[in-house]
Write a protein that holds these residues in place. Sequence first.
Motif, short mmCIF file in Angstrom:
data_model
loop_
_atom_site.label_atom_id
_atom_site.label_comp_id
_atom_site.label_asym_id
_atom_site.label_seq_id
_atom_site.Cartn_x
_atom_site.Cartn_y
_atom_site.Cartn_z
N VAL A 140 40.09 -49.19 1.99
CA VAL A 140 38.72 -49.65 1.73
C VAL A 140 38.22 -50.52 2.89
O VAL A 140 37.12 -50.34 3.40
CB VAL A 140 38.65 -50.43 0.40
N GLN A 141 39.07 -51.46 3.31
CA GLN A 141 38.66 -52.39 4.37
C GLN A 141 38.40 -51.68 5.69
O GLN A 141 37.46 -52.02 6.41
CB GLN A 141 39.74 -53.47 4.55
N SER A 142 39.17 -50.66 5.98
CA SER A 142 39.00 -49.96 7.26
C SER A 142 37.66 -49.25 7.34
O SER A 142 37.13 -49.04 8.44
CB SER A 142 40.13 -48.93 7.45
N GLN A 143 37.10 -48.90 6.18
CA GLN A 143 35.79 -48.25 6.17
C GLN A 143 34.65 -49.24 6.06
O GLN A 143 33.48 -48.90 6.28
CB GLN A 143 35.72 -47.26 5.00
N ALA A 144 34.98 -50.49 5.73
CA ALA A 144 33.94 -51.50 5.54
C ALA A 144 33.70 -52.31 6.81
O ALA A 144 32.55 -52.56 7.20
CB ALA A 144 34.31 -52.43 4.39
N THR A 145 34.77 -52.75 7.47
CA THR A 145 34.61 -53.62 8.63
C THR A 145 35.43 -53.17 9.84
O THR A 145 35.39 -53.82 10.88
CB THR A 145 35.02 -55.06 8.30
N SER A 146 36.17 -52.10 9.73
CA SER A 146 37.07 -51.62 10.79
C SER A 146 38.20 -52.60 11.05
O SER A 146 39.36 -52.30 10.80
CB SER A 146 36.29 -51.33 12.09
N CYS A 201 46.37 -61.46 3.06
CA CYS A 201 46.88 -61.42 1.69
C CYS A 201 48.28 -60.83 1.67
O CYS A 201 48.72 -60.17 2.61
CB CYS A 201 45.95 -60.63 0.78
N MET A 244 43.90 -51.30 -0.43
CA MET A 244 42.94 -52.26 0.11
C MET A 244 42.66 -51.97 1.58
O MET A 244 41.52 -52.10 2.05
CB MET A 244 43.49 -53.69 -0.04
N THR A 245 43.69 -51.58 2.32
CA THR A 245 43.53 -51.27 3.74
C THR A 245 42.58 -50.08 3.94
O THR A 245 41.76 -50.08 4.86
CB THR A 245 44.89 -50.97 4.37
#
Length: 242
Positions: free
Chosen positions: A115-121, A102, A112-113
């Motif tokens: 959140v994403q880093s904690q969701a999927t690494s 994006c 966003m980074t």
Amino acid sequence: LKLTPDTLEAAVGPRTHWLMLNSPSNPSGAGYTALEYRALMDVVRRHPHLWVLSDDIYEHIIYDDFAFATPAAVAPDLKDRILTVNGVSKAHAMTGWRLGFCGGPAPLIKAMTVVQSQATSAPCSISQAAAIAALDGDTAHLDKQRAAFQKRRDFVVGALRDIPGIACHRPQGAFYAFPDCRALIQERFESDSALCRHLLEEAHVALVPGSAFGKPGHLRLSYAASDDDLKTALGRVANALS
């Protein structure tokens, strides 16, 4: 099947934060022209609290003389309120190696980074390497794939229109048909879900009811399948409704 400026204006309130757009779209295959996007962005300008998320995942799957457009390109003055998302799973058929990306204002991307880093690494290294090859490599296959999809679109739309009680617009992109079955449903079925169940049981063809997308009385059909499978499927549907 497309959002109009008047409809958008009427829907925006003080608690409206995001306008989410997908063009060409799932489920209808409808696409917004640059002129249509400009009219929608005029509404966005009048509401400083409203942000735009543009899902461009079907950017390269377009037909006939339709020209792809995206909000950030037609309204660059709104770039600080537009998030553009895309990926390789559709145009490059990387459905098993899904990888999205994006572009947007730096503060939003930073959040966003987190959140994403904690969701999927992180996406797996295979997906990353495959995406680089897809985006940096030869794109000639996209034209071949687009032509195949257009041929399937024309067949599917024609076959659906031949069934009494079904109307179907011609999609401008993506790989979905979204036939209007309201006349058929009114005559023979309780709902679009009942029609889907009938086709699943009698024709062994799985479709998605339009009510799942907020559009009762329609069905979604994906033509991301082989020509032979589509001919078999549409033949079964016609027989089950005859």
